[in-house]
Design a protein around this motif. Structure first.
Motif, PDB file in Angstrom:
ATOM      1  N   UNK A 500      -3.241   9.354  -0.698  1.00 26.76           N
ATOM      2  CA  UNK A 500      -2.430   9.504  -1.903  1.00 26.76           C
ATOM      3  C   UNK A 500      -1.103   8.765  -1.860  1.00 26.76           C
ATOM      4  N   UNK A 501      -0.456   8.746  -0.690  1.00 23.99           N
ATOM      5  CA  UNK A 501       0.921   8.257  -0.616  1.00 23.99           C
ATOM      6  C   UNK A 501       1.005   6.760  -0.318  1.00 23.99           C
ATOM      7  N   UNK A 502       0.209   6.278   0.638  1.00 23.26           N
ATOM      8  CA  UNK A 502       0.351   4.889   1.072  1.00 23.26           C
ATOM      9  C   UNK A 502      -0.009   3.846   0.009  1.00 23.26           C
ATOM     10  N   UNK A 503      -1.045   4.042  -0.817  1.00 25.69           N
ATOM     11  CA  UNK A 503      -1.325   2.999  -1.821  1.00 25.69           C
ATOM     12  C   UNK A 503      -0.150   2.710  -2.759  1.00 25.69           C
ATOM     13  N   UNK A 504       0.490   3.723  -3.366  1.00 26.83           N
ATOM     14  CA  UNK A 504       1.650   3.386  -4.215  1.00 26.83           C
ATOM     15  C   UNK A 504       2.831   2.843  -3.429  1.00 26.83           C
ATOM     16  N   UNK A 505       2.996   3.282  -2.167  1.00 21.90           N
ATOM     17  CA  UNK A 505       4.051   2.699  -1.337  1.00 21.90           C
ATOM     18  C   UNK A 505       3.790   1.206  -1.141  1.00 21.90           C
ATOM     19  N   UNK A 506       2.524   0.843  -0.988  1.00 23.02           N
ATOM     20  CA  UNK A 506       2.175  -0.566  -0.823  1.00 23.02           C
ATOM     21  C   UNK A 506       2.489  -1.368  -2.084  1.00 23.02           C
ATOM     22  N   UNK A 507       1.919  -0.936  -3.210  1.00 26.63           N
ATOM     23  CA  UNK A 507       2.054  -1.705  -4.445  1.00 26.63           C
ATOM     24  C   UNK A 507       3.483  -1.710  -4.994  1.00 26.63           C
ATOM     25  N   UNK A 508       4.145  -0.559  -4.930  1.00 29.51           N
ATOM     26  CA  UNK A 508       5.443  -0.414  -5.594  1.00 29.51           C
ATOM     27  C   UNK A 508       6.626  -0.403  -4.635  1.00 29.51           C
ATOM     28  N   UNK A 509       6.337  -0.353  -3.343  1.00 33.50           N
ATOM     29  CA  UNK A 509       7.405  -0.354  -2.363  1.00 33.50           C
ATOM     30  C   UNK A 509       7.416  -1.626  -1.542  1.00 33.50           C
ATOM     31  N   UNK A 510       6.455  -1.765  -0.650  1.00 34.98           N
ATOM     32  CA  UNK A 510       6.400  -2.901   0.260  1.00 34.98           C
ATOM     33  C   UNK A 510       6.411  -4.239  -0.475  1.00 34.98           C
ATOM     34  N   UNK A 511       5.557  -4.385  -1.485  1.00 37.63           N
ATOM     35  CA  UNK A 511       5.450  -5.673  -2.183  1.00 37.63           C
ATOM     36  C   UNK A 511       6.648  -5.951  -3.087  1.00 37.63           C
ATOM     37  N   UNK A 512       7.453  -4.935  -3.341  1.00 32.82           N
ATOM     38  CA  UNK A 512       8.642  -5.101  -4.183  1.00 32.82           C
ATOM     39  C   UNK A 512       9.924  -5.251  -3.357  1.00 32.82           C
TER      40      UNK A 512
END
Length: 526
Positions: A500-512
């Motif tokens: 649940x947590x890591x996918x949005x961290x990837x798309x909206x955190x790491x890549x931003x």
């Protein structure tokens, strides 16, 4: 086979034998170029065989096939790019040596750009997770930079999700977005392939022969999945019960095979290191077994794990928890057992197994087999001045700066650092490279260091994960206090993190460019 010298740095030959390759090495040649297409005539020694022999003898190798029906301009462009990027003296070969001589002439005549077509503060080779995260982190610090990201792909994948696709937890579509949608604002996307590096002139050569110049280069082109290294595999992938979660289009087939299998034998394989996400081969086994257990058919399935290595997992602290699941699923472990061939029609896999001082070949029948291919640095990296002896981009493990070219950095799967090749590692590396590259751009030395952090969420059953987090030398580097998540034990909270947590961290955190929990560590700081 005599070698004909065309210039002090370039010679040609007819079709090479393995003995010829040894003779070339003895004569001091540093690069071999194959200009002969594979399969041109029966019994022809393959370029792959020549490459393996050349690289074993310390030479570089590249494959630039030229048709016997005639040369085209692009042949000269590719040859010129190779000759500029590869160490000399060079030996090129075809059937008789004539085509190699002609393509050398064409390369010499090809128009050379008087100046690079584009010049940037930062050029990033690779638009995967490492490249996009690094570009975003840099722009967060200096929005006025001129940055080019070079990548030919149309699609960007969240590859850590493919294990979950294979288990039926995620849909395949959940793991993909367009490359354009993740490209940071403020960068120029050069949608082409790279064919070589010219570090002495601060330039990158593209597939069309054009060049892009830089003040600082960040190289993160990923890793090459060498499917062809396993005999028969390419022809049977996606059918005959042969699958792999290492490909977007095949992970759904894994899920289908697991759902359909009610009895029989299931094989899971792991190739020699290095590979991306070293835990992924066994993750597919655990999740498959968990699904079979839930379906009450596990007792009718013979589960076999064939690992080219000698241990289940490279960091000993996590092995006891994993062994509990190996025992629970009654999975049989086969160590030092390397997959070398797959006959999909016959449903037979061939392994080379170490037995004492000898190696034997063993054939195993299967109803389904999950294959992880051997993995190497991309060809244009292995055959470049940036490569270490192992083919990956040679960097200082702490600063990720190239050991010979101070204005070049590398991160992600293509760099030579000994960390685990995971998305979590790239997430930690990106801010380090960002601040160090910016420091070099200002004429300073690197200011941050990387501790080798990598994370491997080992999905031991549906709903539980052993959260392996470690750095250089296998040192445990947990992100959470032990009372919250004990990484050496299976945890439902770790599953929530993965699911649940890591996918949005990837798309909206790491890549931003958001550096949550991965702020760069200053050199010398506690």
């Amino acid at each position: 086979m005599p070698f004909k010298q065309i210039s002090p740095e370039f010679s040609v030959s007819g079709q090479l034998t393995l003995d010829d390759v040894r003779e070339a090495a003895a004569q001091g040649f540093r690069t071999i170029i194959c200009n002969r297409p594979d399969g041109e005539e029966p019994g022809q020694l393959s370029s792959r065989a020549v490459q393996d022999q050349a690289e074993a003898l310390g030479m570089k190798f590249t494959y630039i096939p030229v048709s016997s029906s005639g040369l085209v301009a692009s042949d000269g462009v590719k040859m010129r790019a190779a000759l500029e990027a590869l160490p000399s003296p060079v030996l090129a070969y075809c059937r008789s040596g004539a085509r190699s001589g002609k393509v050398w002439n064409l390369a010499a005549e090809a128009s050379r750009p008087t100046a690079a077509e584009h010049a940037y503060d930062i050029v990033i080779v690779g638009g995967g997770s490492a490249g996009i995260a690094t570009a975003s982190s840099m722009l967060k610090r200096n929005a006025n930079l001129t940055i080019a990201v070079i990548d030919p792909a149309d699609v960007h994948y969240y590859q850590p999700g493919w294990t979950m696709v294979g288990a039926g937890v995620f849909s395949a579509e959940f793991t993909r977005r367009s490359e354009r949608s993740v490209m940071p604002r403020g960068v120029e996307w050069i949608k082409k392939s790279v064919s070589g590096f010219s570090p002495e002139t601060n330039a990158v050569t593209l597939e069309d022969g054009s060049s892009v110049s830089y003040r600082v280069l960040v190289a993160c082109p990923g890793i090459k999945l060498d499917w062809d290294a396993i005999e028969g595999l390419t022809d049977t992938l996606g059918k005959n019960g042969v699958t792999s979660n290492y490909r977007y289009d095949l992970a759904p087939y894994t899920n289908r095979l697991v759902k359909d299998l009610k009895s029989g034998r299931a094989l899971f394989t792991q190739p020699p290191m290095p590979i991306k996400c070293a835990g992924a081969p066994q993750k597919s086994m655990y999740l498959s077994c968990s699904n079979w257990e839930r379906a009450a058919v596990l007792g009718d399935i013979d589960v076999q794990f064939h690992n080219s290595g000698a241990v289940l997992f490279g960091v000993a602290a996590y092995v006891p928890a994993l062994m509990e699941y190996v025992d629970r699923y009654n999975a049989h472990l086969n160590f030092e057992s390397k997959l070398v061939a797959v006959n999909g029609a016959a449903k037979v896999a061939t392994f080379e197994q170490k037995r004492g001082d000898s190696v034997i070949r063993v054939e195993e029948k299967f109803d389904m087999i999950h294959v992880v291919p051997p993995q190497v640095a991309p060809d244009f990296v292995r055959n470049s001045p940036l490569a270490a002896a192992n083919g990956f981009i040679e960097v200082n493990e702490a600063t990720l700066q190239h050991v010979r070219y101070p204005n070049i950095f590398a991160l992600g799967d293509a760099c030579s650092a000994s960390n685990a090749k995971t998305m979590a590692a790239a997430r930690k590396q990106a801010p380090v490279v960002a601040v160090n590259a910016l420091a070099v751009l200002e004429g300073k030395s690197p200011v941050a260091d990387y501790d080798g952090y990598g994370s491997c969420p080992l999905t031991v059953e549906r709903g539980k994960i052993v959260l392996a987090e470690f750095g250089y030398g296998g040192k445990l580097l947990p992100s959470f206090p032990n009372w919250l998540i004990d990484g050496t034990r299976p945890s439902r909270l770790s599953w929530l993190l993965k699911d649940t947590i890591l996918p949005p961290i990837y798309w909206h955190g790491m890549l931003k460019g958001h550096e949550w929990m991965v702020k760069p560590h200053k050199i010398g700081a506690a």
